[in-house]
Write an enzyme that holds these catalytic residues in place. Structure first.
Site, PDB file in Angstrom:
ATOM      1  CG  ASN A  15      -1.735   1.253   1.374  1.00  0.00           C
ATOM      2  OD1 ASN A  15      -1.752   2.076   0.445  1.00  0.00           O
ATOM      3  ND2 ASN A  15      -2.413   1.423   2.499  1.00  0.00           N
ATOM      4  CD1 TRP A  16       3.414   1.059  -3.111  1.00  0.00           C
ATOM      5  CD2 TRP A  16       3.383   2.398  -4.922  1.00  0.00           C
ATOM      6  NE1 TRP A  16       4.095   0.426  -4.128  1.00  0.00           N
ATOM      7  CE2 TRP A  16       4.091   1.211  -5.246  1.00  0.00           C
ATOM      8  CE3 TRP A  16       3.233   3.371  -5.916  1.00  0.00           C
ATOM      9  CZ2 TRP A  16       4.643   0.995  -6.511  1.00  0.00           C
ATOM     10  CZ3 TRP A  16       3.784   3.159  -7.178  1.00  0.00           C
ATOM     11  CH2 TRP A  16       4.483   1.986  -7.467  1.00  0.00           C
ATOM     12  CB  SER A 216       5.239  -1.776  11.900  1.00  0.00           C
ATOM     13  OG  SER A 216       4.859  -0.425  12.124  1.00  0.00           O
ATOM     14  N   GLY A 237       2.853  -1.118   4.220  1.00  0.00           N
ATOM     15  CA  GLY A 237       2.924   0.313   3.913  1.00  0.00           C
ATOM     16  C   GLY A 237       4.359   0.713   3.620  1.00  0.00           C
ATOM     17  N   GLY A 238       5.016   1.306   4.599  1.00  0.00           N
ATOM     18  CA  GLY A 238       6.353   1.878   4.418  1.00  0.00           C
ATOM     19  C   GLY A 238       7.348   0.969   3.706  1.00  0.00           C
TER      20      GLY A 238
HETATM   21  P1  13P Z   1       3.017   0.409   7.606  1.00  0.00           P
HETATM   22  O1  13P Z   1       3.522  -0.879   7.015  1.00  0.00           O
HETATM   23  O2  13P Z   1       3.752   1.610   7.102  1.00  0.00           O
HETATM   24  O3  13P Z   1       2.917   0.339   9.090  1.00  0.00           O
HETATM   25  O4  13P Z   1       1.517   0.596   7.053  1.00  0.00           O
HETATM   26  C1  13P Z   1       0.635  -0.463   7.161  1.00  0.00           C
HETATM   27  C2  13P Z   1      -0.587  -0.121   6.406  1.00  0.00           C
HETATM   28  O5  13P Z   1      -1.338   0.756   6.782  1.00  0.00           O
HETATM   29  C3  13P Z   1      -0.853  -0.864   5.165  1.00  0.00           C
HETATM   30  O6  13P Z   1      -2.124  -0.592   4.691  1.00  0.00           O
END
Ligand code: 13P
Length: 254
Positions: A15-16, A216, A237-238
């Site tokens: 998820n960018w 995370s 995400g990140g």
């Molecule tokens: P992170 O991996 O940056 O914590 O984000 C998770 C997220 O919200 C994926 O949709």
């Protein structure tokens, strides 16, 4: 007892969020395409809508699927700023995240709206990735189970007849972008609750519905999370913005 339902491959979806740019996207995708060849799982990237066309062409003919981060509940008309499922389809979008906690928080999306968005996706052959998850205050108050069950129940209520087509993502809000990951045991416990709820709604399909963990997840913790019985993939995400990290998570699928 062996289930009649075959389990899907695990799904690793990036998820960018609101990140990217034409040059950065191209570099990231070229690196992913080079490195994801032997993936033992399904892979998707959920990108900002302005880049659908670019990403569609870069991914053409590859095993990496294109996803959206949101979808309108409406088919068409006076809904400024929204994108319909039919529009997403035109760009080959296969997955749409619905009910991400950032949309619930900043755009006041309710459980009912999330259920309608899932319905719009399903009606157009797009797989909704339905996000559920509790805040830290809710966890501390012992409400985790109640919150995620309420969020999923709304989606089941509207989409019960095709519930086998959804993907669920458990994303504890306190673990998103904070570097605090749920422990494998904490995540598995909630995944088991969600699996039981799906079983109640559609017993024969429940074992095959993918329940992703998000929050995370990174190269260092992915293998242990993905080894849990009811964790069928990740929503990243990140770490999905850095090709080596995302590739290591993909490689962590056993
Ligand atoms: P992170 O991996 O940056 O914590 O984000 C998770 C997220 O919200 C994926 O949709």
């Amino acid at each position: 007892m062996v289930s009649a339902m075959t389990k899907h491959a695990k799904l690793i979806a990036g998820n960018w969020k609101m990140n990217g740019g034409l040059n950065a996207n191209e570099a990231l995708l070229r690196a992913l395409l080079q490195g994801a060849g032997g993936a033992r799982c399904d892979v998707a990237v959920c990108v900002p809508a302005p880049y659908f066309s670019q990403v569609q062409s870069l991914l053409a003919g590859s095993p990496i699927a294109l996803g959206a981060q949101d979808i309108s509940a409406h088919a068409q008309g006076a809904y400024t700023g929204e994108q319909s499922a039919a529009m997403l389809k035109e760009f080959g979008v296969r997955y749409a995240i619905v009910g991400h906690s950032e949309r619930r928080q900043y755009h006041f999306e309710t459980d009912d709206v999330v259920a309608s968005k899932a319905e719009a996706a399903l009606a157009n052959g797009i797989t909704p990735i339905v996000c559920v998850g509790e805040t830290l205050a809710q966890r501390d108050a012992g409400q985790t189970e109640e919150v995620v069950k309420r969020q999923l129940a709304a989606v089941i209520h509207v989409n019960g007849h095709c519930i086998s087509e959804i993907v669920v993502a458990y994303e504890p809000v306190w673990a998103i972008g904070t570097g605090k990951t749920a422990t494998p045991e904490q995540a598995q416990a909630v995944h088991a609750v969600l699996r039981a709820q799906l079983h109640h709604a559609a017993s024969e399909h429940a074992p095959g519905i993918r329940i992703l963990y998000g929050g995370s997840m990174n190269a260092a913790n992915a293998a242990e999370l993905l080894a849990q019985a009811d964790i069928d993939g990740g929503l990243i995400g990140g770490a999905s913005l850095k090709a080596p990290d995302f590739l290591q998570i993909i490689a962590a699928v056993a």
